[in-house]
Scaffold this motif. Structure first.
Motif, mmCIF file in Angstrom:
data_model
loop_
_atom_site.group_PDB
_atom_site.id
_atom_site.type_symbol
_atom_site.label_atom_id
_atom_site.label_comp_id
_atom_site.label_asym_id
_atom_site.label_seq_id
_atom_site.Cartn_x
_atom_site.Cartn_y
_atom_site.Cartn_z
ATOM 1 N N LEU A 183 53.509 45.307 36.127
ATOM 2 C CA LEU A 183 54.585 44.804 35.278
ATOM 3 C C LEU A 183 54.076 44.568 33.868
ATOM 4 C CD1 LEU A 183 56.255 42.086 37.577
ATOM 5 C CD2 LEU A 183 57.235 44.299 36.944
ATOM 6 N N GLU A 184 54.909 44.888 32.881
ATOM 7 C CA GLU A 184 54.614 44.538 31.498
ATOM 8 C C GLU A 184 55.100 43.112 31.244
ATOM 9 O OE1 GLU A 184 52.931 46.356 29.475
ATOM 10 O OE2 GLU A 184 52.857 48.208 30.662
ATOM 11 N N ARG A 185 54.441 42.416 30.303
ATOM 12 C CA ARG A 185 54.862 41.064 29.955
ATOM 13 C C ARG A 185 56.231 41.095 29.292
ATOM 14 N NH1 ARG A 185 51.061 39.792 26.565
ATOM 15 N NH2 ARG A 185 49.602 38.978 28.114
ATOM 16 N N ASN A 186 57.140 40.214 29.742
ATOM 17 C CA ASN A 186 58.486 40.141 29.178
ATOM 18 C C ASN A 186 58.984 38.705 29.273
ATOM 19 O OD1 ASN A 186 61.039 40.596 28.226
ATOM 20 N ND2 ASN A 186 61.736 41.800 29.976
ATOM 21 N N LYS A 187 58.887 37.972 28.161
ATOM 22 C CA LYS A 187 59.300 36.573 28.096
ATOM 23 C C LYS A 187 58.530 35.764 29.136
ATOM 24 C CE LYS A 187 63.807 37.675 26.149
ATOM 25 N NZ LYS A 187 65.275 37.595 26.293
ATOM 26 N N ILE A 188 59.226 35.212 30.153
ATOM 27 C CA ILE A 188 58.535 34.374 31.151
ATOM 28 C C ILE A 188 57.885 35.206 32.249
ATOM 29 C CG2 ILE A 188 60.049 32.407 30.716
ATOM 30 C CD1 ILE A 188 61.471 33.105 33.357
ATOM 31 N N ILE A 189 58.166 36.500 32.290
ATOM 32 C CA ILE A 189 57.575 37.375 33.305
ATOM 33 C C ILE A 189 56.157 37.740 32.869
ATOM 34 C CG2 ILE A 189 57.714 39.599 34.485
ATOM 35 C CD1 ILE A 189 60.731 39.476 34.136
ATOM 36 N N PRO A 190 55.130 37.420 33.674
ATOM 37 C CA PRO A 190 53.747 37.708 33.259
ATOM 38 C C PRO A 190 53.406 39.179 33.380
ATOM 39 C CG PRO A 190 53.767 36.804 35.480
ATOM 40 C CD PRO A 190 55.194 36.739 34.986
ATOM 41 N N GLU A 191 52.498 39.625 32.519
ATOM 42 C CA GLU A 191 51.903 40.940 32.715
ATOM 43 C C GLU A 191 51.112 40.898 34.020
ATOM 44 O OE1 GLU A 191 49.574 43.998 29.889
ATOM 45 O OE2 GLU A 191 48.516 42.123 30.279
ATOM 46 N N THR A 192 51.304 41.894 34.874
ATOM 47 C CA THR A 192 50.733 41.852 36.223
ATOM 48 C C THR A 192 50.070 43.178 36.568
ATOM 49 O OG1 THR A 192 52.506 40.344 36.907
ATOM 50 C CG2 THR A 192 51.215 41.369 38.652
ATOM 51 N N SER A 193 48.899 43.087 37.182
ATOM 52 C CA SER A 193 48.210 44.278 37.677
ATOM 53 C C SER A 193 47.574 43.970 39.030
ATOM 54 C CB SER A 193 47.144 44.761 36.686
ATOM 55 O OG SER A 193 46.113 43.795 36.557
ATOM 56 N N PHE A 194 47.178 45.034 39.717
ATOM 57 C CA PHE A 194 46.534 44.911 41.029
ATOM 58 C C PHE A 194 45.180 45.593 40.979
ATOM 59 C CE2 PHE A 194 45.573 46.939 45.128
ATOM 60 C CZ PHE A 194 45.478 45.804 45.932
ATOM 61 N N THR A 195 44.157 44.904 41.504
ATOM 62 C CA THR A 195 42.800 45.439 41.542
ATOM 63 C C THR A 195 42.343 45.609 42.986
ATOM 64 O OG1 THR A 195 42.155 44.418 39.447
ATOM 65 C CG2 THR A 195 40.374 45.011 40.947
ATOM 66 N N TYR A 196 41.724 46.747 43.249
ATOM 67 C CA TYR A 196 41.026 46.936 44.535
ATOM 68 C C TYR A 196 39.627 47.451 44.245
ATOM 69 C CZ TYR A 196 39.138 49.036 48.697
ATOM 70 O OH TYR A 196 38.284 49.362 49.713
ATOM 71 N N ARG A 197 38.623 46.880 44.937
ATOM 72 C CA ARG A 197 37.254 47.367 44.835
ATOM 73 C C ARG A 197 36.616 47.475 46.217
ATOM 74 N NH1 ARG A 197 34.692 43.874 39.868
ATOM 75 N NH2 ARG A 197 35.924 44.772 38.185
ATOM 76 N N LEU A 231 37.538 43.942 48.057
ATOM 77 C CA LEU A 231 38.136 42.921 47.206
ATOM 78 C C LEU A 231 39.532 43.361 46.793
ATOM 79 C CD1 LEU A 231 37.925 40.362 45.308
ATOM 80 C CD2 LEU A 231 37.244 41.986 43.530
ATOM 81 N N PHE A 232 40.506 42.449 46.940
ATOM 82 C CA PHE A 232 41.879 42.675 46.497
ATOM 83 C C PHE A 232 42.239 41.547 45.533
ATOM 84 C CE2 PHE A 232 41.269 44.082 50.831
ATOM 85 C CZ PHE A 232 41.802 45.356 50.855
ATOM 86 N N SER A 233 42.879 41.886 44.423
ATOM 87 C CA SER A 233 43.197 40.854 43.441
ATOM 88 C C SER A 233 44.522 41.152 42.744
ATOM 89 C CB SER A 233 42.084 40.756 42.388
ATOM 90 O OG SER A 233 42.395 39.787 41.406
#
Length: 245
Positions: A109-123, A140-142
């Motif tokens: 997700l891109e940041r939009n007002k109260i909506i945070p920028e969000t990403s998912f990490t896997y290692r 690892l999941f984040s």
């Protein structure tokens, strides 16, 4: 002694997962065709009565590549020197690179007002000297999020889940508050905690600063202390990036 060694390994492993001078994994990814190298050198010291263990990265390296506008590829090579002491006498010392980490970050997700920028990490955390690499891998999941509270203040936070090579499981939360003094100079304070077997096994507070040396060169310095046990950490990261296409 086993509990002491496990706690040290748990704490120091957090720093091998770093993507910056902090332990936070940022929600943003590097731009397409950008290759970024982050060289981290830090020391962790843990004491428990007459016992002391030290860990020193020499350095560890994080490689990041922007595959496209939403996907980043990563590799971590943690070079490390470890020493153990009893009553100030050296018991053991070794230098190793036992594991590498391969992974990806996907922008959700891109940041939009109260909506945070969000990403998912896997290692995938891959051992070097094991016979059955697949069975001995750790994972690892984040979920990584970021809110812009004002023009100068940004709140970053992670929720992580870790599956060890022995199938043990733990969760981790990380919150990071950054304040931009200028367009080149930032201060930050961070807190992270690890929960394993329904117990808070680590609670680390880190503070430091970041400085932009040039458009493609950055430096970070940081200092941290664990609130659960007598553990200190100090170090920094030099970041360099360049365009590949």
């Amino acid at each position: 002694m086993r509990t002491f060694s496990f706690n040290l390994l748990l704490i120091t492993s957090l720093f091998f997962l770093k993507t910056n001078a902090q332990t936070i994994i940022y929600s943003n990814i590097v731009n397409k065709d950008i290759f970024q190298v982050e060289l981290a050198s830090f020391q962790t010291i843990q004491k428990n009565e007459l016992e002391k263990s030290t860990s020193w990265s020499l350095p560890s390296a994080l490689f990041r590549y922007g595959f496209n506008e939403r996907v980043e590829l990563q590799m971590v090579t943690p070079f490390n020197s470890e020493s153990s002491y009893y009553n100030n006498e050296l018991i053991s010392s070794n230098f190793h690179i036992k594991k590498i980490q391969l992974g990806t970050v996907v922008n959700i997700l891109e940041r939009n007002k109260i909506i945070p920028e969000t990403s998912f990490t896997y290692r995938s955390i891959i051992p070097f000297n094991e016979n059955d690499i697949i069975k001995r891998m750790a994972h690892l999941f984040s979920i990584n999020m970021s809110n812009k509270l004002s023009e100068k203040i940004i709140l970053n936070y992670n929720f992580r889940y870790f599956i060890g090579s022995d199938k043990s499981k733990s969760t981790q939360y990380v919150s990071n508050l950054g304040y931009n003094l200028t367009n080149k100079f930032q201060l930050f304070i961070e807190n992270n905690g690890v929960i394993a077997e329904k117990e808070l096994t680590s609670n680390l507070v880190v503070g430091g600063l970041s400085y932009v040396l040039s458009n493609n060169l950055f430096i970070n310095m940081h200092y941290g202390k664990c609130l659960k046990r007598d553990t200190l950490m100090v170090g920094g990261i030099l970041t360099w990036r360049f365009k590949t296409a």
